[in-house]
Design a protein around this motif. Structure first.
Motif, PDB file in Angstrom:
ATOM      1  N   SER A 169       0.983  -1.096   0.016  1.00 16.78           N
ATOM      2  CA  SER A 169      -0.092   0.011  -0.169  1.00 16.78           C
ATOM      3  C   SER A 169       0.740   1.179  -0.039  1.00 16.78           C
ATOM      4  N   ALA A 170       1.945   1.272   0.582  1.00 15.43           N
ATOM      5  CA  ALA A 170       3.064   2.335   0.678  1.00 15.43           C
ATOM      6  C   ALA A 170       3.278   2.746  -0.644  1.00 15.43           C
ATOM      7  N   ALA A 171       3.583   1.646  -1.538  1.00 10.28           N
ATOM      8  CA  ALA A 171       4.277   1.864  -2.812  1.00 10.28           C
ATOM      9  C   ALA A 171       3.184   2.216  -3.704  1.00 10.28           C
ATOM     10  N   GLN A 195     -11.399   3.135   9.655  1.00  8.41           N
ATOM     11  CA  GLN A 195     -10.980   2.073  10.398  1.00  8.41           C
ATOM     12  C   GLN A 195      -9.329   1.668  10.409  1.00  8.41           C
ATOM     13  N   ARG A 196      -9.066   0.807  11.183  1.00  6.42           N
ATOM     14  CA  ARG A 196      -7.667   0.481  11.214  1.00  6.42           C
ATOM     15  C   ARG A 196      -7.097  -0.766  10.429  1.00  6.42           C
ATOM     16  N   ARG A 197      -7.117  -0.276   9.166  1.00  8.61           N
ATOM     17  CA  ARG A 197      -6.527  -1.309   8.264  1.00  8.61           C
ATOM     18  C   ARG A 197      -5.087  -0.924   7.763  1.00  8.61           C
ATOM     19  N   ASN A 198      -4.259  -1.675   7.330  1.00 10.19           N
ATOM     20  CA  ASN A 198      -2.940  -1.661   7.085  1.00 10.19           C
ATOM     21  C   ASN A 198      -2.778  -0.594   5.738  1.00 10.19           C
ATOM     22  N   SER A 199      -3.624  -0.874   4.926  1.00  7.68           N
ATOM     23  CA  SER A 199      -3.676  -0.009   3.666  1.00  7.68           C
ATOM     24  C   SER A 199      -3.647   1.396   3.902  1.00  7.68           C
ATOM     25  N   TYR A 200      -4.962   1.826   4.756  1.00  9.08           N
ATOM     26  CA  TYR A 200      -5.024   3.064   5.145  1.00  9.08           C
ATOM     27  C   TYR A 200      -3.772   3.796   5.986  1.00  9.08           C
ATOM     28  N   ALA A 203      -0.984   4.164   3.711  1.00 10.04           N
ATOM     29  CA  ALA A 203      -1.351   5.407   2.692  1.00 10.04           C
ATOM     30  C   ALA A 203      -1.193   6.650   3.551  1.00 10.04           C
ATOM     31  N   ASP A 204      -1.596   6.721   4.749  1.00  7.76           N
ATOM     32  CA  ASP A 204      -1.290   8.006   5.719  1.00  7.76           C
ATOM     33  C   ASP A 204       0.170   8.238   5.812  1.00  7.76           C
ATOM     34  N   LEU A 205       0.983   7.305   6.219  1.00  4.59           N
ATOM     35  CA  LEU A 205       2.400   7.494   6.557  1.00  4.59           C
ATOM     36  C   LEU A 205       2.908   7.709   5.193  1.00  4.59           C
ATOM     37  N   ALA A 206       2.705   7.381   4.007  1.00  6.48           N
ATOM     38  CA  ALA A 206       3.490   7.658   2.646  1.00  6.48           C
ATOM     39  C   ALA A 206       3.023   9.109   2.258  1.00  6.48           C
ATOM     40  N   TYR A 207       1.773   9.439   2.366  1.00  2.46           N
ATOM     41  CA  TYR A 207       1.107  10.477   1.904  1.00  2.46           C
ATOM     42  C   TYR A 207       2.080  11.830   2.829  1.00  2.46           C
ATOM     43  N   ARG A 208       2.143  11.661   4.210  1.00  2.05           N
ATOM     44  CA  ARG A 208       2.562  12.679   4.731  1.00  2.05           C
ATOM     45  C   ARG A 208       4.023  12.601   4.613  1.00  2.05           C
ATOM     46  N   ALA A 209       4.880  11.545   4.193  1.00  2.00           N
ATOM     47  CA  ALA A 209       6.099  11.680   3.629  1.00  2.00           C
ATOM     48  C   ALA A 209       6.332  12.372   2.683  1.00  2.00           C
TER      49      ALA A 209
END
Length: 347
Positions: A169-171, A195-200, A203-209
């Protein structure tokens, strides 16, 4: 008197024909235990010559195994049903069923349920594949309480996640954000599930970066999956009121993306002229919306096959393998994120 029907060959007949023990026949035909390749081929040839077919009912009574696995989506009906019922879940299910069958397993597809119903008690299964579980997923907890092997498609965001096939999901997020940037978007927002799904989470961490690397201020909204398309609409409308200068939007869930399209139109804006819009999964919703949405080929055929392979390893007792990775995601660019020569009048 009429002649009696010919006697059905048994595993003992195959063992005598191949010159091995019944246990070796069982292991050779069921791909379990160690049998050297030459012996395995000799046993299979004997079974074919005699016309032997395993008695599945007797085998089940003898071993206690159902020879059946389940595939279920952790996402609620509101986002996994509707048009998505013909997409993400079914695309995985079709390949998983075929892959399971080659291993002598039947696959039960558990449809997305409304009201958090858990129909698993009645299922006689040996293991299960859960699609994108949450960190406290009830389906995973129930299956583990029954001591059944469980693997997930998409990593479970927990301290000790179940074995998983990585959806990367990060990629995927990096790929879509880079595309929006290349198309001229400079004020990109993110709409993810609450919800606490890994894809979210990824995505949140990759977007902030990405925002930090490109000097953008983060603009993030979260939609409750239970709200489906309407939740996507409402959260997108909220983003537009809070950040009227948005010119790019990544929506992780296709159902939310459909709602976002409607909200953008209601604000008198156009896609892609005013806002370039992308979503994660290249499914039916992405392909048939107006305009068609830029999305990502997640290689779900490979994902499904790897999920069955990983579960099969754990069913056989080999629990060392904890995760598998499919081919890298690939962008499928469409009209919703195309460059435009001329922007609409000022807002």
């Amino acid at each position: 008197m009429p002649s009696s029907a010919p006697r059905r060959p048994t595993i003992l007949d195959v063992a005598r024909h191949a010159g091995v023990s019944p246990t070796t026949v069982s292991h050779a035909l069921n791909e379990r235990g160690y049998v050297d390749p030459q012996t395995r081929e000799r046993v299979k040839a004997s079974a074919q010559a005699l016309g032997y077919r395993p008695n599945m009912r007797a085998q089940r009574l003898r071993t206690g195994e159902a020879q059946t696995i389940a595939l279920l989506s952790s996402m609620p009906f509101e986002v996994a049903g509707g048009a998505s019922r013909l997409g993400f879940l079914m695309e995985i299910a079709a390949v998983a069923a075929a892959s399971a069958l080659t291993r002598g397993l039947a696959l039960i597809l558990v449809p997305p349920m409304q009201g958090n119903q858990l129909p698993l008690e009645r299922l006689d299964i040996d293991g299960a594949i859960v699609i994108e579980p949450t960190d406290d997923d009830l389906n995973v907890a129930h299956l583990q309480s029954r001591r059944l092997p469980v693997v997930s498609i998409g990593r479970q965001p927990a301290d000790d996640p179940v074995p998983y096939v990585d959806l990367q999901s990060a990629a995927t997020t990096q790929l879509l954000l880079s595309h929006l940037w290349a198309q001229g978007a400079r004020r990109i927002a993110l709409l993810i599930g609450a919800q606490r799904r890994n894809s979210y989470v990824e995505a949140d961490l990759a977007y902030r970066a990405f925002c930090e690397a490109h000097g953008m201020s983060p603009r993030i909204s979260m939609a409750d999956e239970a709200g489906g398309e309407q939740a996507g609409h409402d959260r997108c409308a909220e983003l537009l009121r809070q950040y009227p200068d948005i010119d790019g939007l990544y929506v992780t869930v296709d159902a939310f993306a459909v709602g976002a399209l409607q909200a953008i139109a209601e604000h008198g804006l156009r896609v892609p002229d005013d806002i370039k819009l992308v979503t994660r999964y290249d499914g039916l919703r992405a392909r048939t919306s107006t305009p068609a949405l830029t999305a990502v080929n997640l290689h779900l055929d490979a994902v499904a096959s790897l999920g069955v392979q990983l579960l099969f390893e754990h069913l056989g007792g080999d629990t060392q393998l904890r995760h598998m990775t499919p081919p890298a995601p690939e962008l499928v660019a469409r009209a919703s994120s195309a460059k435009t020569r001329k922007r609409s009048p000022a807002r």
